[in-house]
Design a protein around this motif. Structure first.
Motif, PDB file in Angstrom:
ATOM      1  N   HIS A   6       0.827  -1.215   0.000  1.00  0.00           N
ATOM      2  CA  HIS A   6       0.000   0.000   0.000  1.00  0.00           C
ATOM      3  C   HIS A   6       0.862   1.266   0.000  1.00  0.00           C
ATOM      4  CE1 HIS A   6      -3.681  -2.147   0.254  1.00  0.00           C
ATOM      5  NE2 HIS A   6      -3.530  -2.571   1.514  1.00  0.00           N
ATOM      6  N   HIS A   7       2.072   1.179   0.550  1.00  0.00           N
ATOM      7  CA  HIS A   7       2.941   2.355   0.557  1.00  0.00           C
ATOM      8  C   HIS A   7       3.383   2.731  -0.860  1.00  0.00           C
ATOM      9  CE1 HIS A   7       3.844   0.938   4.860  1.00  0.00           C
ATOM     10  NE2 HIS A   7       3.056   2.004   4.940  1.00  0.00           N
ATOM     11  N   CYS A   8       3.303   1.794  -1.784  1.00  0.00           N
ATOM     12  CA  CYS A   8       3.689   2.080  -3.169  1.00  0.00           C
ATOM     13  C   CYS A   8       2.662   2.939  -3.889  1.00  0.00           C
ATOM     14  CB  CYS A   8       3.908   0.772  -3.931  1.00  0.00           C
ATOM     15  SG  CYS A   8       5.260  -0.234  -3.274  1.00  0.00           S
ATOM     16  N   ILE A  41      11.946  -5.736   0.336  1.00  0.00           N
ATOM     17  CA  ILE A  41      11.647  -4.504  -0.397  1.00  0.00           C
ATOM     18  C   ILE A  41      10.615  -4.855  -1.466  1.00  0.00           C
ATOM     19  CG2 ILE A  41      12.578  -2.666  -1.841  1.00  0.00           C
ATOM     20  CD1 ILE A  41      15.302  -3.158  -0.555  1.00  0.00           C
ATOM     21  N   PRO A  42       9.419  -4.268  -1.440  1.00  0.00           N
ATOM     22  CA  PRO A  42       8.363  -4.654  -2.368  1.00  0.00           C
ATOM     23  C   PRO A  42       8.744  -4.406  -3.828  1.00  0.00           C
ATOM     24  CG  PRO A  42       7.476  -3.372  -0.550  1.00  0.00           C
ATOM     25  CD  PRO A  42       8.965  -3.251  -0.472  1.00  0.00           C
ATOM     26  N   HIS A  43       8.280  -5.310  -4.703  1.00  0.00           N
ATOM     27  CA  HIS A  43       8.501  -5.127  -6.142  1.00  0.00           C
ATOM     28  C   HIS A  43       7.764  -3.900  -6.667  1.00  0.00           C
ATOM     29  CE1 HIS A  43      10.605  -8.931  -7.067  1.00  0.00           C
ATOM     30  NE2 HIS A  43       9.947  -9.387  -6.000  1.00  0.00           N
ATOM     31  N   CYS A  44       6.752  -3.460  -5.942  1.00  0.00           N
ATOM     32  CA  CYS A  44       5.959  -2.323  -6.415  1.00  0.00           C
ATOM     33  C   CYS A  44       6.697  -0.992  -6.284  1.00  0.00           C
ATOM     34  CB  CYS A  44       4.624  -2.255  -5.684  1.00  0.00           C
ATOM     35  SG  CYS A  44       4.766  -2.029  -3.885  1.00  0.00           S
ATOM     36  N   PHE A  45       7.958  -0.988  -5.822  1.00  0.00           N
ATOM     37  CA  PHE A  45       8.738   0.251  -5.789  1.00  0.00           C
ATOM     38  C   PHE A  45       8.802   0.889  -7.176  1.00  0.00           C
ATOM     39  CE2 PHE A  45      11.623   1.122  -1.951  1.00  0.00           C
ATOM     40  CZ  PHE A  45      10.594   0.820  -1.072  1.00  0.00           C
ATOM     41  N   GLY A  46       8.618   0.097  -8.196  1.00  0.00           N
ATOM     42  CA  GLY A  46       8.606   0.643  -9.556  1.00  0.00           C
ATOM     43  C   GLY A  46       7.441   1.572  -9.816  1.00  0.00           C
ATOM     44  N   ASN A  47       6.465   1.602  -8.903  1.00  0.00           N
ATOM     45  CA  ASN A  47       5.303   2.484  -9.069  1.00  0.00           C
ATOM     46  C   ASN A  47       5.578   3.925  -8.657  1.00  0.00           C
ATOM     47  OD1 ASN A  47       3.892   0.233  -9.887  1.00  0.00           O
ATOM     48  ND2 ASN A  47       2.890  -0.079  -7.902  1.00  0.00           N
ATOM     49  N   ILE A  57      17.058  -7.578  -4.116  1.00  0.00           N
ATOM     50  CA  ILE A  57      16.744  -6.231  -4.589  1.00  0.00           C
ATOM     51  C   ILE A  57      15.785  -6.372  -5.766  1.00  0.00           C
ATOM     52  CG2 ILE A  57      17.655  -4.111  -5.611  1.00  0.00           C
ATOM     53  CD1 ILE A  57      20.340  -4.726  -4.304  1.00  0.00           C
ATOM     54  N   PRO A  58      14.585  -5.820  -5.703  1.00  0.00           N
ATOM     55  CA  PRO A  58      13.634  -5.985  -6.810  1.00  0.00           C
ATOM     56  C   PRO A  58      14.159  -5.315  -8.077  1.00  0.00           C
ATOM     57  CG  PRO A  58      12.816  -4.381  -5.224  1.00  0.00           C
ATOM     58  CD  PRO A  58      14.029  -5.010  -4.595  1.00  0.00           C
ATOM     59  N   THR A  59      14.048  -6.035  -9.185  1.00  0.00           N
ATOM     60  CA  THR A  59      14.541  -5.483 -10.464  1.00  0.00           C
ATOM     61  C   THR A  59      13.767  -4.224 -10.862  1.00  0.00           C
ATOM     62  OG1 THR A  59      13.052  -6.950 -11.669  1.00  0.00           O
ATOM     63  CG2 THR A  59      15.295  -7.732 -11.265  1.00  0.00           C
ATOM     64  N   GLU A  60      12.523  -4.081 -10.371  1.00  0.00           N
ATOM     65  CA  GLU A  60      11.706  -2.929 -10.747  1.00  0.00           C
ATOM     66  C   GLU A  60      12.339  -1.614 -10.303  1.00  0.00           C
ATOM     67  OE1 GLU A  60       9.067  -6.467 -10.634  1.00  0.00           O
ATOM     68  OE2 GLU A  60      10.639  -5.633  -9.339  1.00  0.00           O
ATOM     69  N   ILE A  61      13.214  -1.693  -9.310  1.00  0.00           N
ATOM     70  CA  ILE A  61      13.827  -0.464  -8.804  1.00  0.00           C
ATOM     71  C   ILE A  61      14.742   0.171  -9.850  1.00  0.00           C
ATOM     72  CG2 ILE A  61      16.016  -1.205  -7.723  1.00  0.00           C
ATOM     73  CD1 ILE A  61      15.010   0.190  -5.149  1.00  0.00           C
ATOM     74  N   THR A  62      15.217  -0.657 -10.802  1.00  0.00           N
ATOM     75  CA  THR A  62      16.101  -0.138 -11.852  1.00  0.00           C
ATOM     76  C   THR A  62      15.337   0.692 -12.873  1.00  0.00           C
ATOM     77  OG1 THR A  62      15.853  -2.123 -13.213  1.00  0.00           O
ATOM     78  CG2 THR A  62      17.637  -2.118 -11.586  1.00  0.00           C
ATOM     79  N   GLY A  63      14.020   0.650 -12.821  1.00  0.00           N
ATOM     80  CA  GLY A  63      13.223   1.492 -13.717  1.00  0.00           C
ATOM     81  C   GLY A  63      13.043   2.909 -13.217  1.00  0.00           C
ATOM     82  N   LEU A  64      13.541   3.192 -12.019  1.00  0.00           N
ATOM     83  CA  LEU A  64      13.448   4.544 -11.470  1.00  0.00           C
ATOM     84  C   LEU A  64      14.613   5.372 -12.006  1.00  0.00           C
ATOM     85  CD1 LEU A  64      12.457   3.637  -7.796  1.00  0.00           C
ATOM     86  CD2 LEU A  64      10.971   4.064  -9.770  1.00  0.00           C
TER      87      LEU A  64
END
Length: 850
Positions: free
Chosen positions: A708-710, A729-735, A796-803
């Motif tokens: 929900h924090h994402c 670390i949630p995968h939704c960090f990419g949001n 480390i979620p790969t989605e973080i590399t999209g930031l």
């Protein structure tokens, strides 16, 4: 007998012709309900008193309208016929700059319908809100009717069509929504029509009725949301003033306008007109005013415009015009106003000023506006020959050099703005010698240059501009002493002396001179002594709205009676001083408070508890870097309008309360370096949709980051370092879309514009290995995730590399495992990457792509 009969008939005709009006008046006055006192008819006096009874009159405009003052023809604003005594004129207008609190308000009494002989009615600039139909339908003798600038709304009374004798009809600046203009078809004598700021978007073919007003000479349709340029085929010989500004027509229509042979004033500004200025406009040699500002005009300014030898006003501001000011413009000897601001105009102004200064007997130029252009060079010495100049705007150009002493010869100058240029040298008393009419003086810089502009003025100099109301010399050099020459400027409402090199005390005479001061900025100097808030002898800054003393050496405590000495304060910044003691509860009695910044002082103790709930306009609280302690009052967590809350580097404790849910406008929460504890509430993502900075580092928070924090999509800085957080670390960090973009997502963060007050947020960021950087004006460019010194585990979620906008990523000192994401090398903006003290494998690219 025949001759006697003829003479008698002639005498009778003479009496009827010349005494008829008196006989008629006598007949009217013989009525039981009418008698005259002085020149005033009693029934008209009663009608006027009924009008007065139905309105609020805070300025006592109608104070002479009294029963005991029986001759109503001598009342304020009333004009009567010298022959009949009937009321023919009512002049009850106010000026446009009058405050609402002093205007007439309420409705027009139907009793005014008794004024059957009324020919002139002027109610401009009041706050009236209703027009009775029976009144409009009865005063059929009206020649002049102006109701502009009131609060009339709804439909326009169609009974206006009964006023067939009208020459002047002013309905502008009300709240009318008009769908039908048929009433105009009966106003065949109309010469002036003002409908500005009326909604004409739904009038359709009804606009044709304007075209049938064959006697019209002035037409004002500013901001009427017209769907297209109205056809005006019948005004070719009569129309002299045409205002169609701010209607967004989006096209050029000069062919139609060129047919108007009598045109003297043309305003087409704010219509998204594109392309170059047609040279054909130079054929309208009768033009005195030409306004084309606020469009999309491109190309150079046509040199042939100089053929408009009668021109008094030329407004081309807010376009995309380029090239130099035509040399021929120096021959504009009738020109009173030239506005070329917000264009790409380049070159120097020397030739233009030299040329126009040669006009005989003197140049008539009153306003020269060249703000935000690309002009270069210096101000020519010949500027002193423009003796009629009242306003000079040269701010934010590429001009440089020394400012000529001849500027001091402009004795009519009221507004001088030379800010944000590259001036050097010094200003002496000669530069201001004859500026006795100066009201606004602005010579400021956005930052202090290596060689700041120096004010070389003697301590006993008596400056001539005693009318000055606004002074801004930010980043000039006035110090080290407090400038004593401002002592006789007792009309000053705003004093802006930020970073001017003062290392002195505020003199004792200061609060006595400026009891009406509205804004005071003495920030970023080295001013010492006690806070100048405890005013002696009962003196108060009752008009003070903004007080900025940050970045000085002020000591002492915040006075207990701050709400009494400055009751209207809305912005107070005392940060970066030596202030001690506690924050008094009286600060919560500042009912208009919007910004309170007390950071980086020696304040201690607990915060006042319940009082914060009364601050309905509060938007910024910055109490960081003090010695405050205890729990944060619930009333602070309940402020619905708060945008920035910074409490870092104190001793606060407790959990984040559920009241935080109501703070939906929060954009910054900085609670770092305190003793807060508890879990991160899962509802934050849904209830704080505008949050951009969440900084909770160095506290005792526990628990984990939930998906929900994402939902905090606007988040650009997430600093949760040095806590007890765990989990993955949630995968939704990419949001976090606010971190995915390369450019600044919102200029709000670099300079928080809070209702015309500037609040510059400072943020200290620990980037890695104990290195701390302070971000100030560049905060808009910072995008950061710091989860270091916690107990996070997993990969480390790969989605973080999209930031791709991230400049700092610190995941050190956790229990992360797995491989370092291969795409981490695609994060082009990354300046700091710290993954140390984990159990990660894989490699990091030696160099990130540029």
């Amino acid at each position: 007998m025949a001759i006697d009969s003829i003479l008698s008939a002639i005498l009778l005709s003479f009496l009827v012709l010349f005494l008829g009006p008196y006989l008629q008046t006598a007949k009217l006055c013989s009525c039981s309900d009418d008698h005259k006192i002085g020149n005033c008819h009693s029934f008209e006096r009663l009608a006027l008193l009924d009008f007065k009874k139905g309105v609020e009159d805070p300025s006592n405009m109608l104070s002479s309208w009294r029963l005991d003052n029986e001759d109503c023809c001598k009342w304020h604003g009333v004009g009567c016929s010298n022959v009949t005594g009937y009321v023919e004129e009512l002049h009850l207008n106010t000026t446009w700059d009058t405050t609402q609190a002093t205007r007439l308000s309420g409705g027009i009494s139907p009793a005014l319908a008794q004024l059957k002989h009324l020919k002139y009615l002027d109610l401009r600039g009041n706050a009236l809100d209703s027009i009775p139909d029976q009144f409009i339908g009865s005063v059929k003798e009206l020649r002049y009717l102006d109701l502009s600038g009131n609060y009339f709304e709804g439909r326009i009374p169609q009974q206006l069509g009964n006023l067939s004798h009208l020459h002047h009809l002013g309905l502008s600046y009300n709240r009318f929504s008009i769908q039908e203009l048929q009433f105009l078809s009966h106003l065949t004598s109309l010469e002036y029509l003002g409908l500005s700021r009326s909604d004409l978007s739904k009038t359709g073919e009804s606009l044709q009725y304007i075209n049938r007003l064959h006697s019209l000479s002035e037409l004002h349709l500013f901001g009427c949301q017209l769907p297209s340029f109205p056809l005006m085929t019948n005004f070719t010989t009569t129309l002299s003033v045409l205002d169609l500004s701010d209607n967004n027509f989006g096209g050029f229509f000069f062919k139609a306008i060129l047919n108007f042979t009598a045109l003297q004033s043309l305003d087409l500004s704010g219509n998204e007109i594109q392309g170059p200025i047609p040279k054909a406009i130079a054929q309208k040699t009768s033009l005195k005013t030409l306004r084309l500002g606020g469009n999309d005009l491109t190309g150079p300014i046509p040199d042939v415009l100089a053929n408009l030898t009668s021109l008094e006003c030329l407004g081309l501001e807010f376009n995309h015009l380029e090239g130099p000011i035509p040399l021929s413009f120096g021959a504009f000897c009738k020109l009173k106003e030239l506005a070329l601001s917000r264009n790409n105009i380049s070159g120097e102004i020397t030739e233009f000023v030299n040329g126009i200064s040669l006009c005989r007997p003197n140049s008539l130029l009153e306003i020269l506006d060249l703000e935000q252009t690309k002009l270069t060079g210096n101000i020519p010495y010949s500027i002193g020959n423009l003796k009629s100049l009242r306003e000079l705007f040269l701010q934010q150009t590429s001009m440089n050099g020394t400012i000529p002493k001849s500027l001091g010869q402009l004795s009519e100058l009221e507004w001088l703005d030379l800010s944000l240029n590259a001036w050097d040298g010094e200003l002496t008393e000669d530069h201001f010698a004859n500026l006795a009419n100066l009201i606004f003086l602005i010579i400021s810089f956005d930052e202090k240059p290596p060689k700041p502009l120096f004010f070389n003025l003697s301590s006993n100099w008596v400056c001539p501009f005693t009318k000055l109301s606004y002074l801004d010399l930010t980043n000039c050099q006035l110090g080290p002493f407090f400038p004593s020459w401002i002592r006789n400027l007792n009309r000053l409402g705003d004093i802006m002396l930020e970073n001017v090199g003062i290392s002195d005390k505020i003199p004792n005479w200061f609060p006595k001179i400026y009891p009406s001061l509205q804004a005071l900025d003495l920030s970023n100097n080295q001013i010492r002594g006690k806070l100048p808030l405890e005013l002696r002898n009962g003196l108060k800054f009752t008009e003070m709205d903004m007080l900025n003393l940050r970045g000085n050496l002020f000591s002492g405590t915040i006075p207990l009676n701050i709400n009494e000495t400055m009751p209207n304060l809305s912005h107070v910044s005392l940060s970066n001083n030596l202030i001690e003691g506690s924050i008094p509860s009286s600060i919560c009695n500042l009912k208009l408070l919007e910004v309170v910044s007390l950071s980086s002082n020696n304040l201690s103790g607990e915060l006042p508890q319940e009082c914060w709930k009364d601050l309905q306009f509060l938007e910024v609280i910055d109490l960081s870097n003090n010695h405050l302690s205890g729990k944060v009052p619930i009333s602070i967590w309940s402020a619905p309008g708060l945008s920035i809350l910074s409490l870092s580097k104190n001793g606060f404790s407790g959990n984040l309360p559920p009241n935080l849910k109501t703070m939906g406008l929060l954009r910054v929460i900085d609670l770092g370096e305190n003793s807060f504890s508890g879990n991160l509430p899962m509802w934050m993502g849904k209830r704080l949709p505008q949050l951009e900075i969440l900084r909770l580092r160095s506290n005792s928070f526990s628990g984990f980051i939930h998906e929900h924090h994402c939902l905090l999509h606007s988040l650009r800085i997430l600093d949760l370092a040095h806590n007890g957080l765990s989990g993955t670390i949630p995968h939704c960090f990419g949001n976090f879309s606010g971190m995915a973009t390369v450019h600044p997502t919102d200029p709000f963060i670099s300079s928080f514009g809070i209702n015309n007050h500037e609040f510059v947020e400072q943020l200290n960021v620990w980037i890695t290995k104990g290195i701390e950087l302070e971000y100030n004006g560049t905060l808009a460019f910072l995008k950061c995730i710091d989860l270091s010194h916690n107990a996070f585990s997993g990969e480390i979620p790969t989605e973080i590399t999209g930031l791709l906008g991230l400049s700092i990523l610190n995941l050190s000192m956790n229990h992360l495992t797995g491989r370092i994401p291969e795409k981490i090398g695609s994060m082009q903006r990354l300046e700091v990457l710290d993954l140390s003290r984990n159990q990660l494998s894989g490699s990091i690219p030696q160099a990130f792509p540029l």
